[in-house]
Design a protein around this motif. Structure first.
Motif, short mmCIF file in Angstrom:
data_model
loop_
_atom_site.label_atom_id
_atom_site.label_comp_id
_atom_site.label_asym_id
_atom_site.label_seq_id
_atom_site.Cartn_x
_atom_site.Cartn_y
_atom_site.Cartn_z
N LEU A 305 82.82 69.48 87.69
CA LEU A 305 83.11 69.00 89.04
C LEU A 305 84.52 68.46 89.19
N GLY A 306 85.14 67.98 88.12
CA GLY A 306 86.47 67.39 88.23
C GLY A 306 87.59 68.28 87.71
N VAL A 352 91.80 61.05 87.77
CA VAL A 352 91.43 61.71 86.51
C VAL A 352 90.63 62.97 86.79
N HIS A 353 90.53 63.82 85.77
CA HIS A 353 89.80 65.08 85.89
C HIS A 353 88.83 65.19 84.72
N ASN A 354 87.55 65.00 85.00
CA ASN A 354 86.50 65.11 83.98
C ASN A 354 86.70 64.11 82.85
N LEU A 355 86.45 62.85 83.13
CA LEU A 355 86.53 61.83 82.09
C LEU A 355 85.21 61.80 81.34
N ARG A 356 85.28 61.81 80.03
CA ARG A 356 84.09 61.83 79.19
C ARG A 356 84.13 60.65 78.21
N VAL A 357 83.07 59.85 78.21
CA VAL A 357 82.96 58.70 77.32
C VAL A 357 82.01 59.08 76.18
N ALA A 431 73.30 57.78 74.83
CA ALA A 431 73.42 59.23 74.97
C ALA A 431 72.54 59.71 76.12
N ASP A 432 72.60 58.99 77.24
CA ASP A 432 71.70 59.26 78.36
C ASP A 432 72.45 59.55 79.66
N ALA A 433 73.68 60.06 79.55
CA ALA A 433 74.41 60.45 80.75
C ALA A 433 73.75 61.70 81.31
N ASP A 434 72.91 61.52 82.34
CA ASP A 434 72.03 62.62 82.77
C ASP A 434 72.41 63.22 84.11
N ARG A 435 73.56 62.86 84.66
CA ARG A 435 73.97 63.45 85.93
C ARG A 435 75.41 63.94 85.83
N PRO A 436 75.71 65.08 86.46
CA PRO A 436 77.09 65.56 86.44
C PRO A 436 77.99 64.66 87.28
N ASN A 438 82.54 63.46 87.86
CA ASN A 438 83.91 63.44 87.34
C ASN A 438 84.04 62.48 86.17
N VAL A 439 83.29 61.37 86.21
CA VAL A 439 83.24 60.42 85.10
C VAL A 439 81.82 60.44 84.54
N ARG A 440 81.67 60.88 83.31
CA ARG A 440 80.35 60.95 82.67
C ARG A 440 80.28 59.91 81.56
N CYS A 441 79.28 59.04 81.68
CA CYS A 441 79.16 57.94 80.73
C CYS A 441 77.70 57.56 80.61
#
Length: 454
Positions: A305-306, A352-357, A431-436, A438-441
């Motif tokens: 999405l990002g 930002v574009h697609n931040l992943r934690v 480890a439960d980031a369950d929705r798409p 731009n920021v996934r955490c």
């Protein structure tokens, strides 16, 4: 557009006009040069969308949108002027360019003003697979929304009302160009299904919602699953009450954890830094989090999405670590803010574009067991965050945890702390980031915060 039965659809393919957008950008740049601008940059946006909402089983609204806009920035040396229009006619564009130049010539010089350095612009644009239109008639969208809402209302007799279920489909194309000779474009789609419902019992009413979102229609969750999830969340909140004031561990569920990370992003953005309005001024390289924490930007992920190959300045985006081994590894800078700071653009004009934690491999059950006793926050209210000091105070709702298990819902409490300390005391990332998004955490477990209740 309208089909043979008179139903509004989103079947038009905006991508077929992508070359036309680039040609419009090039023509506007030529007009700016002809009128004497020393440099210019232009953004053209077009979008097409369908939004259908059903409430209590009846069609409530149908919205069909078609928007376009031209953003024109010109430079007279180090003077800058900007103007915009929605009119694509040659006369309107020429007038808008003239107005932008007039503004520039009455503006004070700014040493940091100007285009991004040519060396930072992309030489080629990767295919990111962002465009997947949905031929969605109103009748079909209505049926999906009705199924979503019906599934929610059927979960439990305590689901007493609905705020409506919505199905949406949007296409958007953006073209950007500047006087360095770069003209690039990107088209993308975004589709979604959402619903919000109200649960009630003798103790009162609770509201909650759920949604699914994707660039690809076939990757959306089933509408019925979305409805059931919304209803289950609303029912789980019945009987919520405050808790006594205490200092305890606080876990921010994924739906609010991205907002906590958002405060980090705001604090390291160029605008806040050069204005000295951030609690993280001069923090580059500093240990902010425990060593295991890694936060990275992945702007070139297909279908995400990002995703974007270039930022709002035309600067090429690239994967990079924002936090590495717990240390702040990068600011978020546009061309302008980078010059103000004596640095180089990071390709983050516009965000930002697609931040992943990165997570610690703990599911929700394991994370709550690690917490032991404390508050799981699922909703935040209010704007009580001081970006200069990092002081944090938000109204919250969620669930009280004892011995690693949820015991009752919570409402009307405040969670308070300081962002620097919250980052430093980040005990686990779920480890439960369950929705798409731009920021996934995943869930963020902070060792100790003040929970103020009854």
């Amino acid at each position: 557009m309208t089909d043979s039965q008179g139903a509004v659809t989103a079947a038009e393919d905006l991508r077929e006009r992508e070359a036309e957008l680039r040609a419009e950008v090039a023509a506007i740049l030529e007009e700016a040069a002809r009128r004497g601008a020393s440099a210019a940059e232009v953004t053209v946006n077009r979008s097409l969308g369908l939004v259908v909402t059903v409430r209590r089983g009846a069609l409530e609204t149908v919205e069909f949108t078609r928007d376009q806009g031209f953003g024109i920035t010109v430079y007279d040396g180090r003077r800058k002027g900007s103007a915009s229009t929605t009119d694509a006619s040659r006369a309107a564009v020429a007038e808008t360019v003239a107005k932008a130049l007039e503004i520039a010539r009455h503006t004070a010089e700014d040493p940091a003003a100007g285009l991004a350095d040519a060396a930072l612009l992309p030489r080629s644009l990767p295919e990111l697979d962002l465009f997947h239109p949905w031929s969605l008639a109103v009748d079909d969208a209505e049926e999906l929304a009705r199924a979503c809402e019906a599934a929610a209302l059927a979960v439990d007799p305590r689901i007493t009302n609905s705020e409506g279920a919505t199905v949406s489909s949007v296409q958007a194309c953006r073209a950007y160009g500047n006087s360095h000779g770069f003209v690039g474009s990107v088209c993308g789609t975004r589709h979604g299904v959402s619903v919000a419902v109200i649960a009630a019992d003798d103790a009162g009413m609770q509201r909650d919602h759920w949604y699914t979102l994707s660039r690809v229609p076939g990757e959306l969750d089933d509408p019925e699953a979305v409805g059931r999830r919304a209803a289950e969340r609303a029912v789980a909140r019945l009987g919520a009450r405050p808790v006594p004031t205490a200092r305890v561990p606080v876990a921010f569920a994924p739906e609010v954890a991205s907002g906590v990370i958002g405060h980090l992003l705001g604090a390291i953005s160029g605008g806040a830094l050069y204005r000295r309005a951030s609690f993280l001024c001069d923090a580059l390289g500093e240990q902010l989090f425990p060593e295991r924490v890694r936060i990275e930007e992945r702007p070139l992920e297909p279908r995400a999405l990002g995703s974007a190959a270039f930022d709002a300045d035309g600067v090429a985006t690239r994967p990079k670590a924002i936090v590495e081994d717990g240390r702040l590894a990068s600011y978020l800078l546009s061309a302008y803010s980078a010059r103000r700071l004596g640095l180089e653009s990071t390709g983050n004009a516009g965000g930002v574009h697609n931040l992943r934690v990165a997570d610690d491999g703990l599911d929700r059950e394991a994370l709550l067991a690690r917490m032991g006793r404390g508050l799981l926050v699922t909703e935040l209210m209010g704007q009580g965050v001081n970006g200069v000091t990092g002081d944090y105070s938000r109204g919250a709702a969620g669930f009280w945890v004892e011995d690693g298990a949820i015991v009752h819902p919570v409402q009307e409490v405040t969670v308070a702390g300081n962002l620097r300390r919250m980052f430093a005391e980040l005990d686990a990332i779920g480890a439960d980031a369950d929705r798409p998004g731009n920021v996934r955490c995943g869930t963020l477990l902070v060792n100790g915060m003040t929970v103020a209740g009854s």
